[in-house]
Design a protein around this motif. Structure first.
Motif, PDB file in Angstrom:
ATOM      1  N   UNK A  30       0.833  -1.201   0.000  1.00  0.00           N
ATOM      2  CA  UNK A  30       0.000   0.000   0.000  1.00  0.00           C
ATOM      3  C   UNK A  30       0.867   1.250   0.000  1.00  0.00           C
ATOM      4  N   UNK A  31       1.913   1.223   0.819  1.00  0.00           N
ATOM      5  CA  UNK A  31       2.816   2.376   0.875  1.00  0.00           C
ATOM      6  C   UNK A  31       3.453   2.641  -0.485  1.00  0.00           C
ATOM      7  N   UNK A  32       3.933   1.575  -1.133  1.00  0.00           N
ATOM      8  CA  UNK A  32       4.673   1.741  -2.382  1.00  0.00           C
ATOM      9  C   UNK A  32       3.775   2.019  -3.579  1.00  0.00           C
ATOM     10  N   UNK A  33       2.541   1.479  -3.558  1.00  0.00           N
ATOM     11  CA  UNK A  33       1.640   1.658  -4.702  1.00  0.00           C
ATOM     12  C   UNK A  33       0.730   2.877  -4.533  1.00  0.00           C
ATOM     13  N   UNK A  34       0.184   3.052  -3.324  1.00  0.00           N
ATOM     14  CA  UNK A  34      -0.749   4.157  -3.084  1.00  0.00           C
ATOM     15  C   UNK A  34      -0.069   5.363  -2.439  1.00  0.00           C
ATOM     16  N   UNK A  35       1.204   5.170  -2.007  1.00  0.00           N
ATOM     17  CA  UNK A  35       2.035   6.259  -1.488  1.00  0.00           C
ATOM     18  C   UNK A  35       1.488   6.859  -0.191  1.00  0.00           C
ATOM     19  N   UNK A  36       0.919   5.973   0.651  1.00  0.00           N
ATOM     20  CA  UNK A  36       0.589   6.368   2.021  1.00  0.00           C
ATOM     21  C   UNK A  36       1.737   5.905   2.917  1.00  0.00           C
ATOM     22  N   UNK A  37       2.314   6.829   3.671  1.00  0.00           N
ATOM     23  CA  UNK A  37       3.576   6.602   4.393  1.00  0.00           C
ATOM     24  C   UNK A  37       3.529   5.399   5.325  1.00  0.00           C
ATOM     25  N   UNK A  38       2.392   5.198   5.994  1.00  0.00           N
ATOM     26  CA  UNK A  38       2.293   4.123   6.979  1.00  0.00           C
ATOM     27  C   UNK A  38       1.470   2.944   6.464  1.00  0.00           C
ATOM     28  N   UNK A  39       1.282   2.884   5.147  1.00  0.00           N
ATOM     29  CA  UNK A  39       0.511   1.790   4.567  1.00  0.00           C
ATOM     30  C   UNK A  39      -0.950   1.814   4.954  1.00  0.00           C
ATOM     31  N   UNK A  40      -1.436   3.003   5.367  1.00  0.00           N
ATOM     32  CA  UNK A  40      -2.807   3.097   5.850  1.00  0.00           C
ATOM     33  C   UNK A  40      -3.798   3.001   4.688  1.00  0.00           C
ATOM     34  N   UNK A  41      -4.916   2.380   4.949  1.00  0.00           N
ATOM     35  CA  UNK A  41      -5.931   2.158   3.916  1.00  0.00           C
ATOM     36  C   UNK A  41      -6.924   3.307   3.854  1.00  0.00           C
ATOM     37  N   UNK A  42      -7.255   3.885   5.001  1.00  0.00           N
ATOM     38  CA  UNK A  42      -8.367   4.831   5.077  1.00  0.00           C
ATOM     39  C   UNK A  42      -7.951   6.239   5.481  1.00  0.00           C
ATOM     40  N   UNK A  43      -6.718   6.650   5.164  1.00  0.00           N
ATOM     41  CA  UNK A  43      -6.293   7.989   5.527  1.00  0.00           C
ATOM     42  C   UNK A  43      -6.274   8.173   7.035  1.00  0.00           C
ATOM     43  N   UNK A  44      -6.820   9.299   7.512  1.00  0.00           N
ATOM     44  CA  UNK A  44      -6.869   9.573   8.949  1.00  0.00           C
ATOM     45  C   UNK A  44      -7.953   8.723   9.606  1.00  0.00           C
TER      46      UNK A  44
END
Length: 526
Positions: A454-468
């Motif tokens: 998730x981090x590498x494909x969606x570029x969320x730093x902590x691999x989070x799925x739902x943002x905040x």
């Protein structure tokens, strides 16, 4: 659908708006603004557009990465359906799934969620005959949330004197729901713990169990599906494939594999973006659809004047990560006896305890395994992928469990990582076979994605799925709105509204309305 990579000689002379990120909020913003005559450029770091609506293929199979069912799209006059019809020129088609859209499964018993609302209520009362009046109270409560929610989000579009004058008034009814946890609010309605466990059986849709999540978020999700679920015909990639032509038809451009390094600020105003290769693309305004963490900690990292604004990030926390096992079969869904009902599989009805145990010790039982069967939901599947079927199995997990491989590059994380993923996959497969004995030993292919994916494909730093995270305090954050302290810089996406495709879609319209200083919601209603 072929989207070009960035090249300097492909740029137009000038842009009114640059949109960072091509998730549904970014695409919605780009479509609406281009239809309003703005010259729009969309920049996507990934090699595909669509964010969590894109798909990927392995061998003869295709899987969604984020969209598994959407409520209410068969109702042509619903807000989300009208907005989708607008930004796709009516080219996005929907298939209504079976009335039994969800099944909540505990070790001793399962509970079916069946549309329409009257059937849902009837079934629930059959399961819990002594709770009839409490169930009526619950239904009245979750349906009323939508009335207050629109006012709450309308307040996010206000600024200056109007915000001071109207924001608290518009938000007060919604905050009565959002200030309570789901468990607190449901405990005021019923003391039956199994009923609470059943009613919160969709907690994976918003990422937090009952004692942590905001009740408003629970109400929004539960009410969203009461009249049935839908799936995009042709798979979730059809969403971007029908929006992009509208953007292009109205003079907009899109580039993939084009990472943004920073937002270009000059004399305290947003003037465009700086790409990872150093090129500057100027524009009158910029919309970031990349999440508040990326926007403030990466794109604006070198703006010391924003330190107080950036400190707001301490008031929210990233949501958890997930592992997803993508499974393929060399038989059709019909041959395998697969229906399109989603399965929510739990070790007990105490969701918070299940999560606590697993997050502290990953050898504990999975707190949730969610099974979705896209090949049974898409009426074009057999035409596009003959002789095959698929499922996705999703398990919430912590980014901390993967920290030892944090610095290793994608597909080069070593044998230990592969062994870890294989054991994780086999645990999920055991649960699939237990719940779906018709699938035992029929799996032809599987691949596991982790929070690192998730981090590498969606570029969320902590691999989070739902943002905040959707905690009660999150909805008290007035700074989570389209307008930023920097002139001509705007935010959009699930962090501005809530998790979910319809909500991200609405955030695109909210941000566009704010940028244009024009009420596009009223225009759509007409």
């Amino acid at each position: 659908m072929k989207i070009p990579k960035y090249r300097k000689d492909k740029l137009n002379d000038n842009y009114d708006v640059i949109v960072i990120g091509s998730g549904i909020s970014g695409l919605c913003s780009a479509a609406l603004l281009s239809m309003e005559g703005k010259k729009v450029l969309v920049l996507e770091k990934h090699f595909k557009v669509g964010g969590y609506t894109h798909t990927f293929r392995r061998q003869n199979y295709e899987w969604d990465v984020g969209i598994h069912y959407i409520g209410g799209m068969h109702k042509k006059h619903s807000f989300s359906r009208k907005l989708f019809d607008k930004i796709t020129d009516n080219n996005l088609k929907w298939n209504k799934t079976d009335d039994n859209y969800d099944r909540i499964i505990f070790p001793d018993k399962s509970y079916d969620f069946v549309a329409p609302k009257s059937k849902f209520i009837e079934n629930l009362k059959n399961y819990f005959p002594d709770e009839s009046s409490n169930i009526d109270t619950y239904i009245q409560t979750i349906t009323s949330i939508n009335k207050s929610m629109f006012k709450y989000f309308a307040a996010k579009g206000l600024s200056g004197f109007k915000e001071i004058l109207f924001s608290n008034y518009l938000s007060k009814d919604f905050l009565k729901f959002s200030d309570k946890t789901t468990y607190e609010a449901l405990s005021e309605i019923t003391s039956n713990q199994r009923l609470i466990g059943v009613l919160t059986g969709q907690w994976g849709d918003y990422g937090l169990p009952p004692k942590q999540s905001s009740f408003a978020m629970h109400c929004a999700i539960a009410a969203h599906y009461l009249d049935g679920a839908n799936y995009p015909v042709g798979g979730s990639r059809s969403i971007s494939e029908t929006i992009v032509p509208v953007i292009e038809k109205n003079g907009g451009q899109l580039f993939v594999s084009t990472g943004v390094e920073s937002i270009y600020i000059k004399n305290g105003q947003c003037k465009g973006v700086v790409l990872e290769n150093g090129d500057i693309i100027e524009s009158t305004s910029v919309i970031s659809s990349a999440g508040v963490q990326n926007t403030l900690n990466k794109f604006l990292a070198n703006e010391p004047s924003l330190s107080n604004y950036r400190d707001n990030l301490k008031k929210v926390e990233p949501s958890s990560g997930h592992g997803c096992l993508y499974v393929g079969f060399d038989k059709t869904a019909k041959e395998l006896g697969i229906t399109n009902t989603n399965l929510w599989i739990y070790p007990s009805d105490d969701h918070d305890l299940n999560v606590e145990k697993y997050m502290n010790d990953e050898n504990e039982e999975f707190p949730l395994v969610y099974l979705s069967f896209a090949s049974s939901k898409d009426p074009k599947w057999d035409e596009n992928y003959p002789g095959t079927a698929t499922l996705e199995a999703i398990v919430p997990t912590s980014f901390d469990h993967y920290k030892k491989w944090n610095d290793k590059p994608w597909k080069k994380r070593g044998d230990e990582y592969l062994d870890y993923k294989e054991k994780f996959s086999q645990r999920i497969i055991d649960i699939i076979y237990k719940q779906c004995p018709n699938l035992k030993d029929k799996i032809s292919f599987y691949e596991l994605s982790s929070p690192l994916s998730t981090r590498d494909m969606a570029h969320y730093e902590f691999g989070e799925l739902y943002g905040a995270n959707h905690t009660p305090s999150r909805f008290r954050q007035k700074w989570l709105k389209p307008k930023t302290p920097i002139k001509n810089l705007y935010l959009t996406g699930q962090d501005i509204t809530t998790v979910g495709l319809p909500s991200a879609l609405m955030s695109g319209m909210l941000t566009s309305s704010t940028l244009l200083n024009k009420n596009l919601f009223k225009t759509l209603a007409k």
